[in-house]
Design an enzyme around this catalytic site. Structure first.
Site, PDB file in Angstrom:
ATOM      1  NE  ARG A 190      56.695 -16.983  17.130  1.00  0.00           N
ATOM      2  CZ  ARG A 190      57.440 -15.993  17.431  1.00  0.00           C
ATOM      3  NH1 ARG A 190      58.735 -16.302  17.241  1.00  0.00           N
ATOM      4  NH2 ARG A 190      57.163 -14.770  17.649  1.00  0.00           N
ATOM      5  CG  ASP A 191      51.594 -19.718  23.021  1.00  0.00           C
ATOM      6  OD1 ASP A 191      51.975 -20.670  23.400  1.00  0.00           O
ATOM      7  OD2 ASP A 191      50.816 -19.090  23.481  1.00  0.00           O
ATOM      8  CG  LEU A 192      48.756 -25.775  18.395  1.00  0.00           C
ATOM      9  CD1 LEU A 192      47.499 -24.783  17.788  1.00  0.00           C
ATOM     10  CD2 LEU A 192      48.909 -26.736  17.209  1.00  0.00           C
TER      11      LEU A 192
END
Length: 304
Positions: free
Chosen positions: A60-62
């Protein structure tokens, strides 16, 4: 690598010591990367995400700042960092996110994240991988704006600039891969990051995808890309052959080439029959005229 508690009751976690740089530092200092380096880095990234997804873990925070490149003699060795915004993809799984933190970096957030929707799944990471692919190949952030609100609005409603208008020399098929990867409806995207990067490999004429090329030396991939590019260039050149229109004329030309021509006419001493008859006619008329003139002259003489 290890975790536990010290004798004075301090909890610890031991992690791998990494030497290298974040992908964000690389793109900031060098801009667009070569297709070989881009595909190899993202092949390893996609396989690492697939491993996490098998456990129901969605990053979710790549972003480039969370992809660390360890330098080796064969090229980059990828590590994915900061699973702090992770979501466990199970029915009652908790969101492992501290209160008040941002769920993902604005530039790489998926439309469903930008809308604040709860149904985030693996295709959210697919969107992020696409955004990084676009940035590595073009040297340009796909959705860029001065404020977070404008960035999110672009992600939800707009499309990025066509990558061919930003960077030359990319295969035509990469545009279709990008369109599928950034679909506003997650159901229309690739199911996994591996499927996305495999499709990107295919547009460059490379088979095997992530499974075959992630761990091979970068030099081998560069050589394969060069060979595929040369093969595509050769196939694009028109091959020699009969030109339209000449095929119909060819039989006639061949017949003329094999046909024996009559010998040239030789000079003749006699005149053509047509010319002789005309001359005889003129001579006959002249003779009749002379006879008539003689008769008239004789009659005048006798009358006188």
């Amino acid at each position: 690598i290890d975790f536990g508690e010290t004798v004075d009751h301090q909890h610890f976690m031991t992690m791998e010591y990494l030497t290298g740089l974040e992908l964000a530092e690389l793109t900031k200092s060098q801009g667009a990367q070569s297709p070989g380096r881009t595909l190899r880095v993202l092949a390893q990234t996609a396989l690492a995400l697939e491993h996490a997804h098998e456990f129901g873990v969605i990053h979710r925070d790549l972003k480039p700042g969370n992809i660390f490149l360890c330098k080796t003699e064969h090229g980059d060795d990828v590590r994915i960092l900061d699973f702090g915004s992770v979501k466990l993809q199970v029915e009652t799984g908790p969101k492992l996110t501290a209160f008040g933190t941002t769920l993902g970096s604005p530039y790489y957030m998926s439309p469903e994240q930008a809308k604040g929707l709860p149904d985030v799944d693996t295709r959210t990471d697919v969107f992020a991988v696409w955004a990084i692919l676009y940035e590595m190949l073009s040297g340009k952030i796909a959705f860029e704006a001065p404020t977070v609100a404008e960035i999110l609005m672009k992600i939800v409603r707009m499309m990025p600039d066509p990558i061919h208008s930003v960077q030359d020399g990319l295969p035509p098929g990469i545009h279709a891969v990008i369109e599928k990867s950034i679909a506003k409806k997650k159901e229309e995207r690739y199911e996994t990051p591996v499927a996305l990067i495999d499709a990107a490999f295919a547009t460059f004429g490379i088979s095997g995808g992530c499974a075959e090329w992630a761990d091979k030396p970068e030099a081998e991939l560069v050589q394969a890309l060069r060979a595929a590019r040369e093969a595509a260039a050769v196939s694009a050149v028109p091959q020699p052959g009969p030109q339209p229109g000449l095929e119909l004329a060819a039989p006639g030309l061949a017949q003329l080439a094999t046909q024996s021509l009559p010998p040239p006419p030789t000079a003749r001493a006699t005149r053509s029959p047509g010319i002789d008859k005309r001359m005889l006619l003129v001579a006959g008329v002249a003779a009749v005229g002379l006879i008539a003139l003689g008769c008239v002259a004789s009659a005048i003489y006798y009358l006188i």
